[in-house]
Design an enzyme around this catalytic site. Structure first.
Site, PDB file in Angstrom:
ATOM      1  N   LYS A 210       2.381  -4.428   6.362  1.00 53.53           N
ATOM      2  CA  LYS A 210       2.644  -4.436   4.917  1.00 53.53           C
ATOM      3  C   LYS A 210       4.152  -4.421   4.645  1.00 53.53           C
ATOM      4  CE  LYS A 210      -1.434  -4.605   3.038  1.00 53.53           C
ATOM      5  NZ  LYS A 210      -1.792  -5.766   2.203  1.00 53.53           N
TER       6      LYS A 210
ATOM      7  N   SER B 247       0.854  -1.194   0.000  1.00 56.39           N
ATOM      8  CA  SER B 247       0.000   0.000   0.000  1.00 56.39           C
ATOM      9  C   SER B 247       0.885   1.237   0.000  1.00 56.39           C
ATOM     10  CB  SER B 247      -0.850   0.013   1.266  1.00 56.39           C
ATOM     11  OG  SER B 247      -1.430   1.286   1.448  1.00 56.39           O
ATOM     12  N   SER B 248       0.356   2.339  -0.513  1.00 58.40           N
ATOM     13  CA  SER B 248       1.114   3.608  -0.468  1.00 58.40           C
ATOM     14  C   SER B 248       1.310   4.074   0.976  1.00 58.40           C
ATOM     15  CB  SER B 248       0.397   4.687  -1.283  1.00 58.40           C
ATOM     16  OG  SER B 248      -0.913   4.889  -0.798  1.00 58.40           O
ATOM     17  N   CYS B 249       0.556   3.484   1.938  1.00 57.96           N
ATOM     18  CA  CYS B 249       0.712   3.833   3.362  1.00 57.96           C
ATOM     19  C   CYS B 249       2.063   3.408   3.932  1.00 57.96           C
ATOM     20  CB  CYS B 249      -0.344   3.157   4.220  1.00 57.96           C
ATOM     21  SG  CYS B 249      -1.986   3.599   3.807  1.00 57.96           S
TER      22      CYS B 249
ATOM     23  N   TYR C  61      -1.039  -1.126  10.243  1.00 60.04           N
ATOM     24  CA  TYR C  61      -1.247  -1.695   8.901  1.00 60.04           C
ATOM     25  C   TYR C  61       0.035  -1.561   8.069  1.00 60.04           C
ATOM     26  CZ  TYR C  61      -3.457  -1.578   4.156  1.00 60.04           C
ATOM     27  OH  TYR C  61      -3.821  -1.764   2.835  1.00 60.04           O
TER      28      TYR C  61
ATOM     29  N   HIS D 271     -13.228   3.510   3.137  1.00 57.77           N
ATOM     30  CA  HIS D 271     -12.337   4.551   2.610  1.00 57.77           C
ATOM     31  C   HIS D 271     -13.194   5.735   2.135  1.00 57.77           C
ATOM     32  CE1 HIS D 271      -9.498   1.069   2.046  1.00 57.77           C
ATOM     33  NE2 HIS D 271      -8.679   1.972   2.563  1.00 57.77           N
TER      34      HIS D 271
HETATM   35  N1  NDP Z   1      -8.708  -0.584  -1.065  1.00 56.81           N
HETATM   36  C1  NDP Z   1      -7.661   0.221  -1.165  1.00 56.81           C
HETATM   37  O1  NDP Z   1      -7.796   1.449  -1.316  1.00 56.81           O
HETATM   38  C2  NDP Z   1      -6.275  -0.350  -1.097  1.00 56.81           C
HETATM   39  C3  NDP Z   1      -6.032  -1.709  -0.949  1.00 56.81           C
HETATM   40  N2  NDP Z   1      -4.733  -2.166  -0.884  1.00 56.81           N
HETATM   41  C4  NDP Z   1      -4.453  -3.594  -0.730  1.00 56.81           C
HETATM   42  O2  NDP Z   1      -5.080  -4.315  -1.779  1.00 56.81           O
HETATM   43  C5  NDP Z   1      -5.488  -5.604  -1.312  1.00 56.81           C
HETATM   44  C6  NDP Z   1      -6.961  -5.815  -1.542  1.00 56.81           C
HETATM   45  O3  NDP Z   1      -7.702  -4.821  -0.871  1.00 56.81           O
HETATM   46  P1  NDP Z   1      -9.279  -4.659  -1.069  1.00 56.81           P
HETATM   47  O4  NDP Z   1      -9.726  -5.551  -2.160  1.00 56.81           O
HETATM   48  O5  NDP Z   1      -9.556  -3.220  -1.126  1.00 56.81           O
HETATM   49  O6  NDP Z   1      -9.826  -5.208   0.321  1.00 56.81           O
HETATM   50  P2  NDP Z   1     -11.201  -5.923   0.642  1.00 56.81           P
HETATM   51  O7  NDP Z   1     -11.466  -5.711   2.084  1.00 56.81           O
HETATM   52  O8  NDP Z   1     -12.237  -5.514  -0.340  1.00 56.81           O
HETATM   53  O9  NDP Z   1     -10.884  -7.468   0.392  1.00 56.81           O
HETATM   54  C7  NDP Z   1     -10.027  -8.175   1.225  1.00 56.81           C
HETATM   55  C8  NDP Z   1     -10.252  -9.651   1.007  1.00 56.81           C
HETATM   56  O10 NDP Z   1      -9.385 -10.362   1.910  1.00 56.81           O
HETATM   57  C9  NDP Z   1     -10.139 -11.398   2.514  1.00 56.81           C
HETATM   58  N3  NDP Z   1      -9.631 -11.696   3.839  1.00 56.81           N
HETATM   59  C10 NDP Z   1      -9.336 -10.831   4.840  1.00 56.81           C
HETATM   60  N4  NDP Z   1      -8.939 -11.500   5.922  1.00 56.81           N
HETATM   61  C11 NDP Z   1      -9.005 -12.834   5.612  1.00 56.81           C
HETATM   62  C12 NDP Z   1      -8.740 -14.022   6.328  1.00 56.81           C
HETATM   63  N5  NDP Z   1      -8.317 -13.981   7.581  1.00 56.81           N
HETATM   64  N6  NDP Z   1      -8.927 -15.200   5.688  1.00 56.81           N
HETATM   65  C13 NDP Z   1      -9.364 -15.246   4.419  1.00 56.81           C
HETATM   66  N7  NDP Z   1      -9.615 -14.155   3.682  1.00 56.81           N
HETATM   67  C14 NDP Z   1      -9.453 -12.951   4.284  1.00 56.81           C
HETATM   68  C15 NDP Z   1     -11.559 -10.840   2.627  1.00 56.81           C
HETATM   69  O11 NDP Z   1     -12.426 -11.927   2.788  1.00 56.81           O
HETATM   70  P3  NDP Z   1     -13.975 -11.759   3.168  1.00 56.81           P
HETATM   71  O12 NDP Z   1     -14.639 -11.444   1.854  1.00 56.81           O
HETATM   72  O13 NDP Z   1     -14.329 -13.062   3.739  1.00 56.81           O
HETATM   73  O14 NDP Z   1     -14.034 -10.605   4.141  1.00 56.81           O
HETATM   74  C16 NDP Z   1     -11.682 -10.124   1.293  1.00 56.81           C
HETATM   75  O15 NDP Z   1     -12.071 -11.035   0.287  1.00 56.81           O
HETATM   76  C17 NDP Z   1      -5.089  -5.652   0.165  1.00 56.81           C
HETATM   77  O16 NDP Z   1      -3.828  -6.246   0.288  1.00 56.81           O
HETATM   78  C18 NDP Z   1      -4.999  -4.185   0.543  1.00 56.81           C
HETATM   79  O17 NDP Z   1      -4.126  -4.011   1.639  1.00 56.81           O
HETATM   80  C19 NDP Z   1      -3.673  -1.310  -0.985  1.00 56.81           C
HETATM   81  C20 NDP Z   1      -3.859   0.023  -1.138  1.00 56.81           C
HETATM   82  C21 NDP Z   1      -5.160   0.616  -1.228  1.00 56.81           C
HETATM   83  C1  F7E Z   2      -5.736   3.313   1.031  1.00 58.75           C
HETATM   84  C2  F7E Z   2      -5.262   3.739   2.389  1.00 58.75           C
HETATM   85  O1  F7E Z   2      -6.372   4.230   3.138  1.00 58.75           O
HETATM   86  C3  F7E Z   2      -6.128   4.690   4.451  1.00 58.75           C
HETATM   87  O2  F7E Z   2      -5.560   5.960   4.423  1.00 58.75           O
HETATM   88  P1  F7E Z   2      -6.262   7.255   3.890  1.00 58.75           P
HETATM   89  O3  F7E Z   2      -5.714   7.607   2.561  1.00 58.75           O
HETATM   90  O4  F7E Z   2      -6.160   8.303   4.918  1.00 58.75           O
HETATM   91  O5  F7E Z   2      -7.756   6.756   3.662  1.00 58.75           O
HETATM   92  P2  F7E Z   2      -9.226   7.234   3.687  1.00 58.75           P
HETATM   93  O6  F7E Z   2      -9.790   6.877   2.370  1.00 58.75           O
HETATM   94  O7  F7E Z   2      -9.941   6.720   4.872  1.00 58.75           O
HETATM   95  O8  F7E Z   2      -9.187   8.839   3.852  1.00 58.75           O
HETATM   96  C4  F7E Z   2      -8.656   9.696   2.874  1.00 58.75           C
HETATM   97  C5  F7E Z   2      -8.889  11.139   3.246  1.00 58.75           C
HETATM   98  O9  F7E Z   2     -10.284  11.403   3.084  1.00 58.75           O
HETATM   99  C6  F7E Z   2     -10.780  12.096   4.216  1.00 58.75           C
HETATM  100  N1  F7E Z   2     -12.219  11.855   4.345  1.00 58.75           N
HETATM  101  C7  F7E Z   2     -13.170  12.795   4.197  1.00 58.75           C
HETATM  102  N2  F7E Z   2     -14.394  12.293   4.445  1.00 58.75           N
HETATM  103  C8  F7E Z   2     -14.187  10.966   4.714  1.00 58.75           C
HETATM  104  C9  F7E Z   2     -15.088   9.928   5.053  1.00 58.75           C
HETATM  105  O10 F7E Z   2     -16.294  10.099   5.137  1.00 58.75           O
HETATM  106  N3  F7E Z   2     -14.523   8.695   5.258  1.00 58.75           N
HETATM  107  C10 F7E Z   2     -13.174   8.469   5.152  1.00 58.75           C
HETATM  108  N4  F7E Z   2     -12.705   7.213   5.344  1.00 58.75           N
HETATM  109  N5  F7E Z   2     -12.307   9.469   4.864  1.00 58.75           N
HETATM  110  C11 F7E Z   2     -12.810  10.691   4.657  1.00 58.75           C
HETATM  111  C12 F7E Z   2      -9.929  11.561   5.355  1.00 58.75           C
HETATM  112  O11 F7E Z   2      -9.985  12.450   6.455  1.00 58.75           O
HETATM  113  C13 F7E Z   2      -8.554  11.496   4.696  1.00 58.75           C
HETATM  114  O12 F7E Z   2      -7.961  12.783   4.705  1.00 58.75           O
HETATM  115  C14 F7E Z   2      -5.143   3.870   5.209  1.00 58.75           C
HETATM  116  O13 F7E Z   2      -5.577   3.895   6.546  1.00 58.75           O
HETATM  117  C15 F7E Z   2      -4.856   2.572   4.582  1.00 58.75           C
HETATM  118  O14 F7E Z   2      -5.929   1.689   4.726  1.00 58.75           O
HETATM  119  C16 F7E Z   2      -4.629   2.610   3.120  1.00 58.75           C
HETATM  120  O15 F7E Z   2      -3.986   1.745   2.525  1.00 58.75           O
END
Ligand code: NDP
Ligand code: F7E
Length: 316
Positions: free
Chosen positions: A139, A106-108, A135, A178
Site C-alpha cells: 500500500k 489503508s490505516s495499516c 500488505y 475482518h
Molecule cells: N475492508 C476494509 O476494512 C478495508 C479496505 N481497504 C482497501 O479498500 C479497497 C477495497 O477493499 P474491499 O472492498 O474491502 O475488498 P474486497 O476484497 O471486498 O474487494 C476487492 C476487489 O478487488 C478485486 N480484485 C482483487 N484482486 C484482483 C485481481 N488480481 N484482478 C482483478 N480484480 C481483483 C476483487 O475481485 P473478485 O471479486 O474477483 O475477488 C474484488 O472485487 C482495497 O484497496 C483495500 O485495501 C482499506 C482499509 C480497510
Molecule cells: C482493515 C485492516 O484489517 C487488518 O487489520 P486488523 O485491524 O487487525 O483487522 P481484523 O479486522 O482482522 O482484526 C481486528 C481486531 O479484531 C480482533 N478479532 C477478534 N475476533 C476476531 C475474529 O473472529 N476475526 C478477526 N479477523 N479478528 C478478530 C483481532 O484480534 C484484532 O485485534 C489488516 O490486516 C489489514 O487488512 C487492514 O487494512
C-alpha cells in the site's frame, strides 16, 4: 465527473459495490471489468484494456484484502498482488491520459506504535505492525507511486487511507475475514444453534475504528470531486472502541444473549488504530452512520446475502 467515463476497479468487492451504489447518483458513465476478463496482476491484460477503454476517472478499489489471519498467513500473495495491481493500474492510467485517479490505501500503513490519533504525516516514521507488514508495504508503494506520478508528470492522482470498513458485500470467511464480518457470522450461528458461548480472538483490548462502507464510498466521491494534492487523506469516524466492547455491540444487534470469551492464542495485531480525521473534516466531509446503525444494516445485509447463497437462516 459529469459525463466522464468512471472506472471502478474492484467493483465486485465491498467498497467497489458501495462506490457503484453511490456513483449511480452521479451523471457519469460507469465502466467495470471483472477479474475473469482482466486480471489486474497481469500487466499486458491491464495495458490492453486501458488502451481500449481509456477511462477518464479511476477509483482503484481492487486489492487482495483480508483480516489479521489472512494478512499474516498469505503474506506473499498480499505483497505480490497488491504491488502488481497498484503498479499496473497506476501506470496504465498514466499511459492512457487518465484525468484523475484515487488510490485506496489503508490505516495499516501507519507505524504500529505511532502517536494516536494517526496523522497522515506519521507514515514511514517507524516499524509497521508485523501481521500486516507485506500488505502495508504494498500500500505504501501505491501511495508513493501516486505521489511520484504527480510530481514527475503532473498526474492528478490522490491517495485516501480508509480505517477498518464493514457493510454489505463483506467477506464472511471464518478464518480470513475482518473482525466485523467474523463476529456477525459467529454470533448469528451461535444464536441459531443456541450455543452458550462465543469465542472472540485475542485479548479484547485492542481498539479499532469502524466506518460503514457506504460512508466510505460517499467520502471517496466527495474527495474525487473536490480534492487534488499529494497529501494523503485519512477517512474514518474519529471514534474507536475496544474489541471487547465491539463484540457486545455485535451480539446486541444480532440478538445473541450468551457469554463471550477471549482466545488469547489468537493475534491482537495493532493495539490501536484511530485515524486523525482533521484534514478530512476541513475538506468538508463527516461520517453519517453510527456504529449501532451500521452494524444493524450490516447484519441485515448478511442475512440477505446468506439467504441468496442458501446458507443458514434465523428461526422464524
Ligand atoms: N475492508 C476494509 O476494512 C478495508 C479496505 N481497504 C482497501 O479498500 C479497497 C477495497 O477493499 P474491499 O472492498 O474491502 O475488498 P474486497 O476484497 O471486498 O474487494 C476487492 C476487489 O478487488 C478485486 N480484485 C482483487 N484482486 C484482483 C485481481 N488480481 N484482478 C482483478 N480484480 C481483483 C476483487 O475481485 P473478485 O471479486 O474477483 O475477488 C474484488 O472485487 C482495497 O484497496 C483495500 O485495501 C482499506 C482499509 C480497510
Ligand atoms: C482493515 C485492516 O484489517 C487488518 O487489520 P486488523 O485491524 O487487525 O483487522 P481484523 O479486522 O482482522 O482484526 C481486528 C481486531 O479484531 C480482533 N478479532 C477478534 N475476533 C476476531 C475474529 O473472529 N476475526 C478477526 N479477523 N479478528 C478478530 C483481532 O484480534 C484484532 O485485534 C489488516 O490486516 C489489514 O487488512 C487492514 O487494512
Amino acid at each position: 465527473m459529469k459525463g466522464k467515463s468512471v472506472y471502478v476497479a474492484g467493483h465486485r468487492g465491498m467498497v467497489g459495490g458501495a462506490l457503484l451504489r453511490r456513483l449511480a447518483q452521479e451523471d457519469a458513465k460507469l465502466v467495470t471489468t471483472s477479474r475473469s476478463e482482466v486480471d489486474l496482476c497481469n500487466q499486458a491484460a491491464v495495458f490492453d484494456w486501458f488502451a481500449k477503454t481509456r477511462p477518464q476517472v479511476i477509483f482503484l478499489a481492487a486489492a487482495k484484502v483480508g483480516g489479521i489471519v489472512a494478512n499474516n498467513t498469505l503474506r506473499a500473495e498480499f505483497i505480490y498482488d497488491n504491488i502488481a495491481i497498484a503498479a499496473n493500474v497506476i501506470h496504465a492510467a498514466h499511459l492512457n491520459g487518465a484525468e484523475k485517479l484515487m488510490f485506496l490505501g489503508s490505516s495499516c500503513i501507519y507505524p504500529k506504535l505511532a502517536a494516536q490519533p494517526l496523522r497522515e504525516d506519521s507514515m514511514l516514521t517507524g516499524p509497521l505492525e508485523p501481521t500486516n507488514e507485506p500488505y502495508a508495504i504494498a500500500k505504501i508503494a501505491g501511495i508513493k507511486m501516486a505521489e511520484a506520478y504527480r510530481s514527475q508528470y503532473g498526474s492528478d492522482f490522490v491517495s485516501v487511507m480508509p480505517t477498518n470498513l464493514y457493510g454489505p458485500g463483506d467477506n464472511y470467511h471464518p478464518e480470513y475475514s475482518h473482525v466485523v464480518a467474523a463476529l456477525i457470522r459467529r454470533f448469528h450461528e451461535a444464536k441459531l444453534s443456541g450455543a452458550a458461548n462465543v469465542v472472540v480472538w485475542g485479548t479484547g483490548t485492542p481498539r479499532r475504528e469502524f466506518l460503514y462502507v457506504d460512508d466510505m464510498a460517499d467520502a471517496c466521491v466527495h474527495l474525487m470531486k473536490t480534492y487534488s494534492s499529494a497529501e494523503l487523506v485519512n477517512v474514518g469516524t474519529g471514534e474507536d472502541i475496544t474489541i471487547a466492547e465491539f463484540a457486545r455491540v455485535v451480539a446486541a444487534a444480532v440478538g445473541y444473549r450468551g457469554e463471550i470469551s477471549f482466545d488469547t492464542s489468537r493475534p491482537d495485531g495493532t493495539p490501536r488504530k484511530l485515524l486523525d480525521i482533521s484534514r478530512l473534516d476541513k475538506l468538508g466531509w463527516r461520517a453519517k452512520t453510527s456504529l449501532e446503525d451500521g452494524i444493524r444494516r450490516a447484519y441485515t445485509a448478511y442475512l440477505a446475502e446468506s439467504q441468496a447463497k442458501g446458507l443458514s437462516q434465523p428461526h422464524a
